[in-house]
Design an enzyme around this catalytic site. Structure first.
Site, PDB file in Angstrom:
ATOM      1  N   SER A  34      -9.373 -44.549 -21.048  1.00  0.00           N
ATOM      2  CA  SER A  34      -9.286 -45.779 -19.985  1.00  0.00           C
ATOM      3  C   SER A  34      -9.576 -45.180 -18.558  1.00  0.00           C
ATOM      4  CB  SER A  34      -8.218 -46.546 -20.032  1.00  0.00           C
ATOM      5  OG  SER A  34      -6.684 -45.321 -19.677  1.00  0.00           O
ATOM      6  N   GLY A  83      14.866 -45.377 -22.770  1.00  0.00           N
ATOM      7  CA  GLY A  83      16.056 -46.420 -21.675  1.00  0.00           C
ATOM      8  C   GLY A  83      15.605 -48.278 -22.258  1.00  0.00           C
ATOM      9  N   LYS A 124      16.267 -48.315 -27.735  1.00  0.00           N
ATOM     10  CA  LYS A 124      16.239 -47.924 -29.215  1.00  0.00           C
ATOM     11  C   LYS A 124      17.543 -47.980 -29.866  1.00  0.00           C
ATOM     12  CE  LYS A 124      13.054 -45.046 -28.262  1.00  0.00           C
ATOM     13  NZ  LYS A 124      12.440 -45.520 -26.856  1.00  0.00           N
ATOM     14  N   THR A 125      18.021 -46.933 -29.062  1.00  0.00           N
ATOM     15  CA  THR A 125      19.179 -46.001 -29.880  1.00  0.00           C
ATOM     16  C   THR A 125      20.233 -46.783 -30.468  1.00  0.00           C
ATOM     17  OG1 THR A 125      18.443 -43.851 -28.822  1.00  0.00           O
ATOM     18  CG2 THR A 125      20.827 -44.135 -30.284  1.00  0.00           C
ATOM     19  N   GLY A 147       8.819 -46.845 -27.951  1.00  0.00           N
ATOM     20  CA  GLY A 147       8.920 -47.533 -26.410  1.00  0.00           C
ATOM     21  C   GLY A 147       9.340 -46.471 -26.235  1.00  0.00           C
ATOM     22  N   LYS A 154       1.306 -50.343 -17.828  1.00  0.00           N
ATOM     23  CA  LYS A 154       0.709 -50.206 -17.033  1.00  0.00           C
ATOM     24  C   LYS A 154       0.812 -51.122 -16.125  1.00  0.00           C
ATOM     25  CE  LYS A 154      -3.579 -48.044 -19.709  1.00  0.00           C
ATOM     26  NZ  LYS A 154      -4.536 -47.724 -19.703  1.00  0.00           N
TER      27      LYS A 154
HETATM   28  P1  ADP Z   1      16.848 -45.693 -26.081  1.00  0.00           P
HETATM   29  O1  ADP Z   1      17.537 -45.423 -27.204  1.00  0.00           O
HETATM   30  O2  ADP Z   1      14.830 -46.068 -26.047  1.00  0.00           O
HETATM   31  O3  ADP Z   1      15.881 -44.483 -25.191  1.00  0.00           O
HETATM   32  P2  ADP Z   1      19.127 -46.267 -25.496  1.00  0.00           P
HETATM   33  O4  ADP Z   1      19.753 -47.475 -26.802  1.00  0.00           O
HETATM   34  O5  ADP Z   1      19.783 -45.395 -25.347  1.00  0.00           O
HETATM   35  O6  ADP Z   1      17.342 -46.642 -25.424  1.00  0.00           O
HETATM   36  O7  ADP Z   1      19.358 -47.065 -23.784  1.00  0.00           O
HETATM   37  C1  ADP Z   1      19.889 -47.022 -23.009  1.00  0.00           C
HETATM   38  C2  ADP Z   1      20.926 -47.386 -22.224  1.00  0.00           C
HETATM   39  O8  ADP Z   1      20.122 -48.896 -22.204  1.00  0.00           O
HETATM   40  C3  ADP Z   1      21.455 -47.745 -23.381  1.00  0.00           C
HETATM   41  O9  ADP Z   1      22.997 -48.190 -22.789  1.00  0.00           O
HETATM   42  C4  ADP Z   1      21.734 -49.274 -23.296  1.00  0.00           C
HETATM   43  O10 ADP Z   1      22.361 -50.594 -23.936  1.00  0.00           O
HETATM   44  C5  ADP Z   1      21.422 -49.911 -22.687  1.00  0.00           C
HETATM   45  N1  ADP Z   1      20.309 -50.942 -23.122  1.00  0.00           N
HETATM   46  C6  ADP Z   1      18.527 -50.410 -23.302  1.00  0.00           C
HETATM   47  N2  ADP Z   1      17.865 -52.120 -23.662  1.00  0.00           N
HETATM   48  C7  ADP Z   1      18.848 -52.571 -23.561  1.00  0.00           C
HETATM   49  C8  ADP Z   1      19.175 -54.162 -23.517  1.00  0.00           C
HETATM   50  N3  ADP Z   1      17.921 -55.341 -24.496  1.00  0.00           N
HETATM   51  N4  ADP Z   1      20.392 -54.928 -23.851  1.00  0.00           N
HETATM   52  C9  ADP Z   1      21.350 -54.853 -23.318  1.00  0.00           C
HETATM   53  N5  ADP Z   1      21.453 -53.129 -22.928  1.00  0.00           N
HETATM   54  C10 ADP Z   1      20.393 -52.748 -22.888  1.00  0.00           C
END
Ligand code: ADP
Length: 759
Positions: free
Chosen positions: A667, A347, A350-351, A344, A710
């Protein structure tokens, strides 16, 4: 004085004394045969034995007898020579001729000796003593001489048992006085005793020295103890500590053996040796790895689900998959299944979700990023022979995890590169493969480490860029971008409480209403996830904290409104729902990028030229083909679209900003076609319209992927109408998207043309 002739045998170096026997083997030389022959034929087997011949000096020989003569198959003759008594040699005959050597000898008169028995007894006494003291003198000859009463015979019988020194034996041989020989013998016995005493003393001294060194060892041990007490960490005390750690280490036997082996090497290394640190580091690595350490999973599925819901909004699919994983593990006691890969835009959580999973199921958490990785040794380490070698990232993280079953997050698997240093993605496959990772071998560690209990979770932004062999093994779970209202929910329920807590404030200190948050989302961020939103909210709270601390302002509550937002975040960055104009030669395509969906404006111009098609904006091959199809299609149907065919003689230039970002895929087909058509026929295109769809040479519109991303990107950019292929399904698009955007389905490009004409 009676004289007689005897044949002679010269023994050079061997001494035969009277009353002793010597076994000899003569070789097949003529001279030897003649002498033996002569003795046997004319002298009744008697012969003269000369132990050492010296011209004009040899005066004594031994009258001997040849016995037990034996002809050997090789022609040699074996005989026993039995010495009988000393005789005076008067002359040697035939010394320098070929004739057998002969001599003229005379008898020696026997002497009369006083107190002969007394002397013999004295000798016997001393002999008995010496055989008891000196271990290398045998006592077997004592029996033979026990009954001997003739001193002459006695001395000759004993001598060869006391000494084997040739010179001394010759002295005995040449001494015809038995009394004098008895004195010699007594002296030799005493000398032998003395010699033995000296040797024994020497032995004792050596032994004493050895005892001394043992004493030194004990003292050193004591010193070591004292040094430890004084806190002096010398090598020895370190060795002891390491040994204790090795002993206490919970690990497979193979590892213990290896550690013991390395420890021996370490001990035998001098402290100045460059190798010592290499061995020391290696031992430290083996000691620090969690060979048998693991954490117990929390198998209370309800609790896990609750904890995941608390930490993250939505993301139902991932959460369900984790619960399913735990359920299977609980039932079968087996960690099964494929590896989860969360795909995805940035932000979307995922992490942080992976971290929350680790916390919820009670696993330690470690994370590495493989983005930009080229060299496989980054994953599996360098051999110890390399300068500055160390383990790869897997083992380094396992050490950090302190357990052999952590949740191991591998980020950015779509951004690995492979080159001459190896292919990190195939190397990663070995790490992830359940069959192989039980015996994961790092180049540096050398010994297998069992990774089969590790829970690997991978992340990627863009599914297309994950290497195919790796993609095959993964269970892809898509995490799509959030709609505005989902972001609003996340901000209220998760981000704001988290930020307020992080900054040490009380939750009712800051008040921010929904409209203000939506304004931040719309005018201060443009993203699929919520990372930028989190940053903006953090900025607001930081400013409040600074006001309180630096300016020492006493406030009960701070209210953030749409009006005062500018004070905290500055001017708006993005315009939302701006009134859009109509344009000619510019059409909004839609792109699915690693950062989420986005609007992709396509610009077309023509000018005098030779009918060339010029494409700029980092377009990939597939997109270039789409542009060619678009042009060919319009050329073929110029009449239908009212195009002046002469215009095709111009050069047509298509540009897709932003030039530095790579774009590809089929596309954009309908957007490219419409942009050329608009440019050539001055057809006006509304800028609030966007489109996505692949076009064939016949003008048919084919289904495309990534519609959710999109359309979310389109919504963020204020698009209110999207033309999409007829076959694309919109039923699972977010409600918010469907409420704000009108979707128009088309089968052929002619339908697109109709939509524009009637707009
Ligand atoms: P990614 O690894 O996908 O780039 P992160 O896990 O670093 O994203 O998320 C970025 C921030 O957004 C974090 O502080 C996270 O807590 C918040 N966040 C993202 N999605 C959600 C969610 N579904 N519920 C709560 N907080 C979220």
């Amino acid at each position: 004085m009676k004289k007689f002739n005897l044949p002679v045998i010269l023994l050079n170096g061997i001494v035969l004394l009277p009353n002793n026997t010597l076994k000899l083997e003569f070789d097949n030389k003529k001279s030897n045969n003649n002498v033996i022959e002569m003795s046997l034929s004319f002298h009744d087997n008697y012969i003269l034995v000369i132990s050492e011949y010296k011209k004009n000096k040899t005066k004594i020989g031994v009258l001997s007898k040849l016995e037990n003569i034996l002809q050997l198959p090789n022609g040699n003759t074996r005989v026993d020579l039995r010495g009988i008594r000393r005789v005076n040699v008067i002359e040697f005959l035939n010394m320098d001729t070929d004739e057998p050597l002969e001599s003229i000898v005379s008898e020696i008169e026997p002497q009369k000796i006083d107190n002969e028995i007394l002397i013999i007894n004295k000798l016997k006494k001393e002999l008995k003593k010496i055989v008891q003291i000196v271990p290398y003198i045998s006592n077997s000859f004592l029996n033979i001489v026990e009954k001997e009463t003739n001193l002459d015979k006695f001395t000759d019988l004993v001598v060869s048992n006391i000494t084997n020194d040739k010179e001394r034996l010759l002295e005995y041989l040449n001494n015809t006085n038995s009394l004098s020989r008895a004195e010699m013998l007594l002296k030799d016995i005493y000398d032998e005793q003395e010699k033995f005493k000296i040797e024994r003393n020497l032995d004792l001294k050596v032994k004493k020295e050895m005892d001394e060194s043992q004493k030194e060892f004990l003292l050193r041990e004591k010193m070591k103890f004292l040094k430890e007490e004084l806190g002096d960490s010398s090598k020895e005390s370190e060795i002891d500590k390491l040994k204790k750690r090795i002993n206490d280490l919970d690990c497979p036997k193979k590892i213990k053996d290896k550690l013991t082996y390395e420890m021996n090497r370490y001990e035998s290394c001098v402290s100045m040796s460059p190798e010592i640190n290499i061995i020391r580091d290696y031992i430290e690595w083996l000691l620090c790895l969690p060979w048998n350490n693991y954490t117990m999973d929390n198998e209370n599925l309800k609790q896990v689900k609750k904890s995941l819901d608390e930490s993250h909004f939505g993301l139902k699919e991932v959460k369900d998959r984790i619960i399913e994983y735990l359920a299977v593990k609980k039932m079968s006691n087996n960690q099964n299944g494929s590896i989860i890969c969360l795909v995805g835009p940035p932000g979307v959580g995922k992490t942080t979700l992976a971290m929350s999973i680790a916390k919820a199921i009670n696993r330690n958490f470690v994370q590495i990023s493989v983005g930009g990785l080229r060299d496989e040794s980054e994953i599996i380490g360098h051999r110890r022979t390399y300068v500055g070698a160390g383990p790869g990232r897997i083992i380094t993280s396992i050490k950090k995890a302190k357990s052999n079953n952590p949740l191991f997050l591998i980020d950015e698997v779509d951004k690995m590169n492979s080159d001459y240093k190896g292919d990190p993605s195939s190397c990663l496959l070995n790490v992830l493969d359940k069959e192989q990772n039980k015996y994961f071998s790092d180049n540096y560690i050398e010994e297998d480490f069992d990774l089969s209990n590790v829970l690997f979770i991978l992340t990627a932004n863009y599914i297309e860029n994950i290497p195919d062999p790796l993609k095959d093994r993964l269970e892809i779970i898509n995490l799509q971008g959030y709609t505005e209202y989902e972001k609003l929910d996340i901000a209220i329920k998760h981000l704001i409480p988290k930020i307020i807590k992080k900054n040490g404030l009380n939750s009712d200190y800051v008040s921010i209403d929904n409209n203000t948050i939506l304004k931040i989302i719309r005018n201060y961020t443009k993203e699929a996830g919520v990372r930028e939103l989190e940053r903006q909210l953090d900025k607001i709270v930081r400013k409040i904290v600074t006001q309180i601390v630096v300016k020492n302002i006493k406030i009960n509550k701070i209210i953030i409104t749409e009006q005062n937002l500018i004070k905290y975040l500055g001017k708006e960055k993005y315009k939302y729902n701006e009134k859009k104009k109509e344009q000619i030669g510019v059409v909004n395509g839609l792109a699915y990028t690693p950062y989420g969906g986005d609007v992709l404006p396509i610009e077309v111009n023509y000018y005098k030229g030779k009918g060339n098609l010029i494409l700029t904006g980092s377009l990939g091959d597939v997109m270039k083909e789409s542009a060619n199809i678009a042009l060919s299609y319009l050329k073929a149907n110029y009449r239908y679209y009212n195009i002046n065919y002469k215009l095709f003689e111009n050069d047509i230039h298509i540009h897709v900003p932003e030039g530095a970002i790579k774009k590809d895929g089929p596309s954009a087909g309908i957007a490219l076609t419409l942009a050329i058509l608009s440019c050539l026929t001055k057809l006006k295109i509304p800028s609030s319209l966007a489109m996505t769809g692949e076009i064939t040479l016949r003008g048919h519109i084919l289904e495309i992927g990534g519609l959710k991303e999109k359309s979310l990107g389109a919504l963020r950019s204020g698009i209110n109408k999207i033309i999409i292929p007829y076959d694309n399904d919109i039923s699972d698009l977010p409600k918010e998207v469907k409420n704000n955007i009108k979707f128009i389905k088309v089968k052929n490009f002619k339908d697109v043309y109709e939509v524009i004409k009637n707009d």
